[in-house]
Structure formats: C-alpha cells, structure tokens
Design a protein around this motif. Structure first.
Motif, PDB file in Angstrom:
ATOM      1  N   PRO A 169       0.810  -1.236   0.000  1.00 29.80           N
ATOM      2  CA  PRO A 169       0.000   0.000   0.000  1.00 29.80           C
ATOM      3  C   PRO A 169       0.831   1.269   0.000  1.00 29.80           C
ATOM      4  CG  PRO A 169      -0.089  -1.141   2.138  1.00 29.80           C
ATOM      5  CD  PRO A 169       0.578  -2.072   1.189  1.00 29.80           C
ATOM      6  N   ASN A 170       2.103   1.186   0.400  1.00 26.64           N
ATOM      7  CA  ASN A 170       2.972   2.374   0.407  1.00 26.64           C
ATOM      8  C   ASN A 170       3.831   2.487  -0.854  1.00 26.64           C
ATOM      9  OD1 ASN A 170       2.103   3.200   3.024  1.00 26.64           O
ATOM     10  ND2 ASN A 170       3.475   1.664   3.932  1.00 26.64           N
ATOM     11  N   LEU A 171       3.506   1.679  -1.841  1.00 25.57           N
ATOM     12  CA  LEU A 171       4.308   1.680  -3.071  1.00 25.57           C
ATOM     13  C   LEU A 171       4.299   3.068  -3.722  1.00 25.57           C
ATOM     14  CD1 LEU A 171       5.810  -0.678  -4.582  1.00 25.57           C
ATOM     15  CD2 LEU A 171       3.886  -0.700  -6.189  1.00 25.57           C
ATOM     16  N   LYS A 172       5.488   3.542  -4.112  1.00 25.86           N
ATOM     17  CA  LYS A 172       5.603   4.869  -4.729  1.00 25.86           C
ATOM     18  C   LYS A 172       5.896   4.823  -6.221  1.00 25.86           C
ATOM     19  CE  LYS A 172       4.892   7.184  -0.988  1.00 25.86           C
ATOM     20  NZ  LYS A 172       3.569   7.883  -0.841  1.00 25.86           N
ATOM     21  N   GLY A 173       6.312   3.639  -6.708  1.00 29.14           N
ATOM     22  CA  GLY A 173       6.632   3.598  -8.123  1.00 29.14           C
ATOM     23  C   GLY A 173       6.781   2.190  -8.668  1.00 29.14           C
ATOM     24  N   ILE A 174       6.573   2.065  -9.991  1.00 32.01           N
ATOM     25  CA  ILE A 174       6.767   0.801 -10.702  1.00 32.01           C
ATOM     26  C   ILE A 174       7.610   1.086 -11.943  1.00 32.01           C
ATOM     27  CG2 ILE A 174       5.661  -1.080 -11.983  1.00 32.01           C
ATOM     28  CD1 ILE A 174       3.173  -0.691 -10.253  1.00 32.01           C
ATOM     29  N   ILE A 175       8.659   0.277 -12.133  1.00 27.69           N
ATOM     30  CA  ILE A 175       9.446   0.327 -13.367  1.00 27.69           C
ATOM     31  C   ILE A 175       9.032  -0.867 -14.223  1.00 27.69           C
ATOM     32  CG2 ILE A 175      11.738   0.204 -14.414  1.00 27.69           C
ATOM     33  CD1 ILE A 175      12.908   1.368 -11.859  1.00 27.69           C
ATOM     34  N   GLY A 176       8.571  -0.620 -15.422  1.00 30.47           N
ATOM     35  CA  GLY A 176       8.317  -1.704 -16.367  1.00 30.47           C
ATOM     36  C   GLY A 176       9.585  -1.974 -17.157  1.00 30.47           C
ATOM     37  N   ASN A 177      10.173  -3.141 -16.945  1.00 29.81           N
ATOM     38  CA  ASN A 177      11.480  -3.451 -17.520  1.00 29.81           C
ATOM     39  C   ASN A 177      11.385  -4.081 -18.909  1.00 29.81           C
ATOM     40  OD1 ASN A 177      14.280  -3.508 -17.272  1.00 29.81           O
ATOM     41  ND2 ASN A 177      14.257  -5.655 -16.654  1.00 29.81           N
ATOM     42  N   SER A 178      10.150  -4.365 -19.349  1.00 34.38           N
ATOM     43  CA  SER A 178       9.929  -4.809 -20.729  1.00 34.38           C
ATOM     44  C   SER A 178       8.703  -4.052 -21.241  1.00 34.38           C
ATOM     45  CB  SER A 178       9.706  -6.324 -20.810  1.00 34.38           C
ATOM     46  OG  SER A 178       8.435  -6.681 -20.326  1.00 34.38           O
TER      47      SER A 178
END
Length: 349
Positions: free
Chosen positions: A235-244
């Motif tokens: 719930p505290n996630l601040k970001g997602i990197i899509g690596n593909s």
C-alpha cells in the motif's frame, strides 16, 4: 500492270541489297547482344537476392514492440531484395522458439536473427544452424557468444539500466518503495538492465527500496494482473518500473483503475503509442525506448551484410540507421529516447 511489275521488282531489289549489306547484319546482331549485356547482370543480381532468405525470430510475436520491429525488417528486406521469414512464439517461451528455429533450419534459410528468450537453452539449436553453414546473429536479447556471430544491442545496457532508475527517482522525490515488472526471468537483456537498475539505486538513491521483481513473460494480461497484485500487496508503493515493453501500459492501467494516480509513478520501457493516453492522463510519467522499427531494419541489413561476408565495424555508417558502435562482438545501435506527455504525439510507433 506495268506499275505493279515495277513495284514488285523494286521490293525484290531492296530486299536483296539489304540482305547483302554487312552493315545491316551486324546492326541486327549488335542490337541483340547489346540487349543481353545490359539486362543479364541486373536479372542475375535480382535472382540472387531473391534466393537469400533471412529468418527473424522475436521473443514473442503479437506485441506492439515486436510488430514495429517486423515493420523495419520488412522495409530492409524490400530495400535489399531478400526474403524474410518473421515468426515468434505466442508467449516469451524458449521451447517454442527452439521449434521455430528448427523449422527455419529445415527451410534452408541463409541467416537466422533471433532475440533469445533463454541464452543457454537456445544455444544447441543455434549451434546446429551454424554447423549447417547458416549465419546466426542475435538482436534485442543475446545467447551465449559461441552460438552466434555477433549481437545487436539497442543501447548500452549500463546506460539504460541507470537511466531507468533515474527517471523513477525523478518522479518519487528519490524516496519510498518501488517494484519492477520484468518480462521473462531467463532473458539476458532484461537481467542485465535489472542489474544496473539495482546498482544505480544502491549507489545514488539510498532512501528508495526495491520490494519485488515480478516476471510477466511478456504477457500483457499477466502484467496487468501482477500490477494490481503489487498495488494491493504494497500500500505504500511509490513507483513501478516496467522493464519490458508490456509492463508500463499494464501498470498504468492498474494504477488508474485502483485510483492511485498521483500516488504511484509508472516509468519504464515501452513504445509511445500504447502509452499516449497514460502519459497524458498522469497514470504514467515517462517511458523510454529506441526505435524498434530501426532495430528491425538494422538487424536485417547486418544479417544480409554478414551473409555476404561483411561483418559490422566500429563507426560504420548504416543506411537508414546511422553510425553504429562496436564493443567487442556487440553492436550498439544508439541512445535511448524519452517519451513524455509533451512529446509523445511526435511518434507513431
């Protein structure tokens, strides 16, 4: 009657004179020989080119990124006059790729260019191809070096990995938890980028924490499901990197559906077209890539050159692509490009 006899005699005389004239005979023969000399080399070159067949095997067939690669490959094939067989698996799967490559070998192709789903598993079948005299190169994702002639990399992997970490940090105030959506865990290029993302985070962003790397096998539906799972699990996630390339569209869609726009930043690798809406509505911030169409063009061009005995060289000027660099036996196509809400409309792939 006298007039008719005169015309008849005149025609006979003209035919006789013409048949006896050496200049007339030589002119007729010259025209025939000249015609053959002008057309034969072009015809032969055309036929030779038509007989060259290059097999291009992507990691997976039906996603926008590899469809753009196919467009570039077909464009190069038209310019060079070669045949192209473009076929990939439904999902990023090494076993399916091996079966496709076996089929290409049976079809007696002249060169195989593959984006490897697994560097170790694909090596035996690529060595079989080389033993039969087929040129083998890799592009996008490499296999073990002994199984191919050279590898075409889009960008320098360290530069790309560090840049992906930077663009996430710019959008999270350099703080907080983040996750990475990657494709197949066996893909060498994705793993190399993952390595440099994590190195860069540890060196420059100590207040950021990587909580999970989730693998989606380049399946858009699985990427979407994993994105929702990550948002609920952290719930505290601040970001997602899509690596593909399937990661950022899936993550942006999940962020929007779970009303987390403005709380969770989405960045990564993707083509601009599927990210256009997400960049403009704020469910994604920046995606970065290169031109996959140019990659397809370069791959076919270099496969053709290699088949002709001309391997790539450092700073070589490639038509429609530009200057390439060589690092050992790896070609570097160029630098990554960033796409944002401000510039995304400038691109059509």
């Amino acid at each position: 009657m006298q007039a008719l006899k005169f015309i008849y005699c005149l025609l006979i005389a003209l035919l006789f004179v013409s048949a006896c004239n050496p200049g007339f005979q030589e002119q007729e023969q010259y025209e025939i020989i000249y015609s053959m000399e002008e057309e034969a080399p072009q015809e032969a070159a055309f036929n030779r080119n038509q007989q060259i067949t290059i097999a291009v095997v992507p990691k997976v067939a039906n996603i926008a990124y590899f469809q753009a690669v196919e467009e570039g490959a077909l464009e190069a094939a038209e310019d060079l006059g070669v045949n192209i067989l473009y076929e990939g698996p439904v999902f990023a799967n090494a076993t399916q790729q091996i079966e496709i490559i076996k089929e290409m070998i049976q079809n007696n192709v002249d060169a195989i260019a593959v984006s490897a789903n697994d560097p170790e598993e694909l090596a035996p079948v690529l060595l079989q191809a080389r033993a039969k005299g087929i040129k083998v190169i890799t592009w996008d994702a490499d296999t073990v070096p002994e199984a191919r002639d050279f590898f075409i990399n889009m960008v320098d992997p360290e530069t790309l990995g560090r840049h992906l970490m930077d663009i996430l940090a710019w959008n999270t105030d350099e703080k907080g938890e983040f996750a990475i959506l990657t494709g197949a865990l066996s893909a060498s290029n994705l793993n190399e980028w993952l390595y440099w993302i994590q190195i860069h985070q540890k060196e420059y962003y100590p207040e950021m924490t990587l909580v999970e790397v989730a693998a989606n096998d380049d399946d858009p539906q699985l990427a979407y499901k994993l994105s929702k799972d990550l948002l609920k699990k952290y719930p505290n996630l601040k970001g997602i990197i899509g690596n593909s390339s399937v990661g950022p569209p899936a993550a942006a869609k999940a962020v929007k559906e779970l009303d987390r726009v403005g709380e969770v930043a989405v960045v990564g690798l993707s083509t601009p077209s599927p990210m256009n809406e997400h960049l403009k509505d704020g469910s994604a911030q920046i995606v970065t890539l290169w031109s996959p169409k140019k990659l397809g063009y370069l791959t076919v061009r270099l496969a053709y050159n290699s088949y002709k005995g001309n391997d790539p060289t450092d700073w070589q000027e490639i038509p429609e692509v530009g200057k390439i660099r060589m690092i050992g036996d790896t070609v570097i196509m160029g630098e990554p490009m960033d796409f944002t809400k401000e510039n995304v409309d400038q691109y059509d792939f």
